[in-house]
Design an enzyme around this catalytic site. Structure first.
Site, PDB file in Angstrom:
ATOM      1  N   LYS A 149      49.424  29.587  33.149  1.00  0.00           N
ATOM      2  CA  LYS A 149      49.840  28.187  33.273  1.00  0.00           C
ATOM      3  C   LYS A 149      49.744  27.478  31.924  1.00  0.00           C
ATOM      4  CE  LYS A 149      48.544  23.928  35.618  1.00  0.00           C
ATOM      5  NZ  LYS A 149      47.764  23.273  36.652  1.00  0.00           N
ATOM      6  N   GLU A 165      41.721  35.434  27.505  1.00  0.00           N
ATOM      7  CA  GLU A 165      41.856  36.799  28.045  1.00  0.00           C
ATOM      8  C   GLU A 165      43.335  37.202  28.083  1.00  0.00           C
ATOM      9  OE1 GLU A 165      40.153  34.342  29.397  1.00  0.00           O
ATOM     10  OE2 GLU A 165      38.192  35.038  30.121  1.00  0.00           O
ATOM     11  N   GLY A 203      46.260  26.250  39.279  1.00  0.00           N
ATOM     12  CA  GLY A 203      46.300  27.701  39.037  1.00  0.00           C
ATOM     13  C   GLY A 203      46.071  28.504  40.306  1.00  0.00           C
ATOM     14  N   ARG A 204      45.062  28.156  41.064  1.00  0.00           N
ATOM     15  CA  ARG A 204      44.730  28.953  42.257  1.00  0.00           C
ATOM     16  C   ARG A 204      45.667  28.666  43.427  1.00  0.00           C
ATOM     17  NH1 ARG A 204      40.943  25.553  40.619  1.00  0.00           N
ATOM     18  NH2 ARG A 204      40.316  23.759  41.875  1.00  0.00           N
ATOM     19  N   GLU A 249      36.457  28.162  43.662  1.00  0.00           N
ATOM     20  CA  GLU A 249      36.804  27.341  42.506  1.00  0.00           C
ATOM     21  C   GLU A 249      37.184  25.932  42.968  1.00  0.00           C
ATOM     22  OE1 GLU A 249      38.485  29.112  38.622  1.00  0.00           O
ATOM     23  OE2 GLU A 249      40.219  28.091  39.449  1.00  0.00           O
ATOM     24  N   HIS A 258      30.551  50.141  57.902  1.00  0.00           N
ATOM     25  CA  HIS A 258      29.654  51.226  57.477  1.00  0.00           C
ATOM     26  C   HIS A 258      28.916  50.864  56.201  1.00  0.00           C
ATOM     27  CE1 HIS A 258      30.936  54.098  60.537  1.00  0.00           C
ATOM     28  NE2 HIS A 258      32.069  53.433  60.468  1.00  0.00           N
ATOM     29  N   LYS A 312      33.527  29.239  28.748  1.00  0.00           N
ATOM     30  CA  LYS A 312      34.614  29.539  27.801  1.00  0.00           C
ATOM     31  C   LYS A 312      34.243  29.051  26.408  1.00  0.00           C
ATOM     32  CE  LYS A 312      38.561  28.857  30.931  1.00  0.00           C
ATOM     33  NZ  LYS A 312      39.706  27.994  31.188  1.00  0.00           N
TER      34      LYS A 312
HETATM   35  O1  F6P Z   1      39.258  30.072  35.591  1.00  0.00           O
HETATM   36  C1  F6P Z   1      39.814  28.878  35.181  1.00  0.00           C
HETATM   37  C2  F6P Z   1      41.300  28.882  35.240  1.00  0.00           C
HETATM   38  O2  F6P Z   1      41.757  27.720  34.680  1.00  0.00           O
HETATM   39  C3  F6P Z   1      41.852  29.051  36.650  1.00  0.00           C
HETATM   40  O3  F6P Z   1      41.849  27.883  37.389  1.00  0.00           O
HETATM   41  C4  F6P Z   1      43.193  29.587  36.368  1.00  0.00           C
HETATM   42  O4  F6P Z   1      43.768  30.132  37.503  1.00  0.00           O
HETATM   43  C5  F6P Z   1      42.863  30.600  35.304  1.00  0.00           C
HETATM   44  O5  F6P Z   1      41.864  29.982  34.524  1.00  0.00           O
HETATM   45  C6  F6P Z   1      44.016  31.049  34.454  1.00  0.00           C
HETATM   46  O6  F6P Z   1      44.599  30.007  33.750  1.00  0.00           O
HETATM   47  P1  F6P Z   1      46.015  30.139  33.065  1.00  0.00           P
HETATM   48  O7  F6P Z   1      47.015  30.391  34.139  1.00  0.00           O
HETATM   49  O8  F6P Z   1      46.247  28.838  32.367  1.00  0.00           O
HETATM   50  O9  F6P Z   1      45.964  31.284  32.095  1.00  0.00           O
END
Ligand code: F6P
Length: 551
Positions: free
Chosen positions: A212, A218, A274-275, A360, A391, A515
């Protein structure tokens, strides 16, 4: 409301206090008694949400409990906040944003305005662009840089830009084009990307960079490594990037900066959390895998439950009911966690997806005014597919000391791709499904154990207290539409809970501190740089790490 227009403290409202009193009166009432008192409970305590048959009879509730819970929802303005969300009001107050995942699946003729602009045409324009692209990849028309067709799709993203499409890809595997290999890379651990691409041919591989913000460390790190891998494999011509990289983002500037042609960017908007984003452009990898028609069926499933949530009366409103039941157990039974137990191999990632959605969203400890809450908010959500859990950890649910409300999700029919012999195993799977909720609810009394001739010293060990609350969700079959319905059910359940708890379910400031600190610590690991503000424990650990790394 108080005289100053602010909401009363939740746990001081008459509705909350009434629930507390009712809980005391209910005491240790057992589900056995509730069922004995009402022969119609098994059919009466059910509701239908689209294709989902929801049975809530095995909950520690009476008609009075349900009435009091609905009164709590009314007093806390759940319906008003819901309507404000659907209208596009900026109910994510800490970020000043609208919350409009429902617009992502709205019918084309719907009007939903943000800042005076109808957002629905834009949603459908992106969906059409995605469909065109997905069709070109699936048909082999979209060619890689060397002229070979794309056979592998690697989605690079994390959190909401990974969990939804990865979960849905597994869930809908039987609908996917089996000639395409689709993989998901999220972890910044280089092993994730390494294992995802080690057996792939770069000439046939498409990377879908999903972020987003397009600033998530990452994802950008993995995307950069993926670009290096691709260019090394294809001779280093930068022109290859345009044929092998597309972006899903709200941030065109950063996408262009990374080197992806904005023409190959699929847009979404800051009013999509995002979620809550996987039915936006973030679903592109999934759409390539299952095809645009199946993706549209998925959206229709979401829409069915959106409509239900918006219009069903409180007594028949599934998300409202599930949300209120969770509040009941958290506040009045001190339940700390909530298990989601799908009886479908295809739903192996479903609970992991819900963890982000729920935890979240509702992992908050201050209310919308910034005051600390003194009531429980979101539970720990956990679980894995059905019989495997039986199990492993079901023992604790059956005979441990904790109250763990659980959702059992099952399907009447296996997916049609299974050959007859394997499809026949479905009844055994579902026999376990039904047996577990029965055992959890009704247990086994000491008398019943003794009647089996069990020696007296073993009776306590073989007794099952029962009275463990469960919801059963039974659907005809796991289709794209049913998956959409299930997800929307949980999205709105989480919404209801946040509304009652008076928290902002749509921000996630809690992930920020980690972060920021990671960025600060990294130079200490790589260059041995002194880091301001490292506590004694972390500093010592960093020293051990550096020694072990030979630095
Ligand atoms: O973990 C925090 C967060 O902002 C989430 O809400 C989001 O889904 C994720 O990082 C990834 O963010 P982006 O889509 O901006 O890379």
């Amino acid at each position: 409301m108080n005289a100053d227009g602010r909401r009363s403290r939740l746990n001081r409202t008459p509705e909350w206090l009434a629930l507390g009193k009712h809980r005391e009166e209910l005491g240790q009432t057992h589900l056995r008694e509730l069922f004995a008192a009402d022969p119609g409970r098994g059919t009466g305590y059910t509701l239908q949400v689209g294709d989902l048959h929801i049975d809530y009879s095995k909950h520690l509730v009476t008609d009075e409990t349900l009435t009091l819970l609905r009164e709590l929802a009314a007093a806390t303005g759940v319906a008003e906040l819901r309507d404000a969300m659907f209208r596009g009001e900026k109910i994510n107050t800490t970020e000043g944003r609208a919350v409009l995942h429902t617009a992502l699946r709205a019918a084309p003729d719907t009007v939903v305005e943000v800042d005076g602009e109808n957002v629905v045409p834009g949603v459908h324009a992106v969906l059409d662009k995605m469909a065109g692209f997905a069709d070109r990849v699936r048909s082999g028309e979209w060619l890689g840089f060397t002229g070979r067709r794309i056979r592998n799709v690697v989605n690079v993203g994390i959190g909401g830009s990974d969990l939804g499409p990865a979960m849905a890809y597994e869930a809908l595997r039987s609908f996917t084009d089996r000639d395409l290999t689709v993989r998901f890379v999220s972890n910044v651990d280089g092993a994730d990307l390494y294992e995802a691409v080690r057996d792939l041919d770069p000439a046939e591989t498409l990377f879908v960079i999903a972020s987003k913000t397009f600033t998530t460390i990452e994802t950008i790190t993995n995307a950069t490594s993926a670009r290096t891998w691709l260019l090394e494999g294809l001779g280093g011509d930068q022109g290859a990037v345009a044929r092998h990289f597309v972006a899903l983002s709200t941030n065109e500037e950063k996408v262009a900066e990374f080197g992806i042609d904005p023409a190959n960017m699929f847009e979404f908007w800051d009013w999509v959390g995002g979620r809550y984003s996987f039915d936006s452009a973030i679903g592109l990898s999934l759409m390539v895998a299952i095809g645009p028609d199946a993706f549209r069926e998925l959206l229709a499933g979401f829409r069915t439950v959106d409509e239900h949530f918006r219009t069903a009366p409180p007594e028949q409103n599934g998300p409202l009911l599930l949300g209120l039941l969770g509040i009941w157990y958290g506040a009045f039974f001190d339940a700390q966690s909530h298990a989601v137990l799908p009886y479908s191999h295809y739903l192996s990632r479903f609970t992991a997806y819900l963890q982000q959605l729920d935890m979240e969203s509702n992992g908050k400890s201050v209310d919308r005014d910034g005051s600390p809450v003194d009531w429980q908010t979101g539970p720990v959500v956990w679980g894995t597919p059905g019989t495997n859990g039986q199990h492993a950890y079901y023992q604790l649910i059956h005979q441990g000391t904790k109250t763990i409300p659980a959702d059992f999700i099952g399907f009447a029919r296996p997916v049609p791709v299974l050959p007859t012999g394997l499809a026949a195993q479905h009844d055994l799977l579902m026999a376990n499904f039904f047996a577990q909720t029965q055992a959890l609810a009704f247990g086994k009394t000491p008398e019943e154990v003794r009647a089996e001739g069990v020696p007296e010293e073993l009776v306590p060990h073989k007794t099952f207290r029962g009275n463990h609350p469960t919801t059963t969700v039974l659907a005809p079959e796991l289709t794209p539409s049913v998956l959409g319905q299930l997800i929307a059910l949980y999205e709105h359940k989480v919404f209801v809970q946040g509304a009652v708890w008076n928290i902002d379910s749509f921000d996630q400031w809690g992930v920020e501190l980690g972060k920021v600190l990671a960025k600060r610590v990294e130079p200490a690991l790589t260059e041995g740089a002194a880091v301001e503000g490292l506590d004694a424990s972390t500093k010592a650990l960093v020293d051990v790490y550096r020694t072990l790394r030979g630095r």
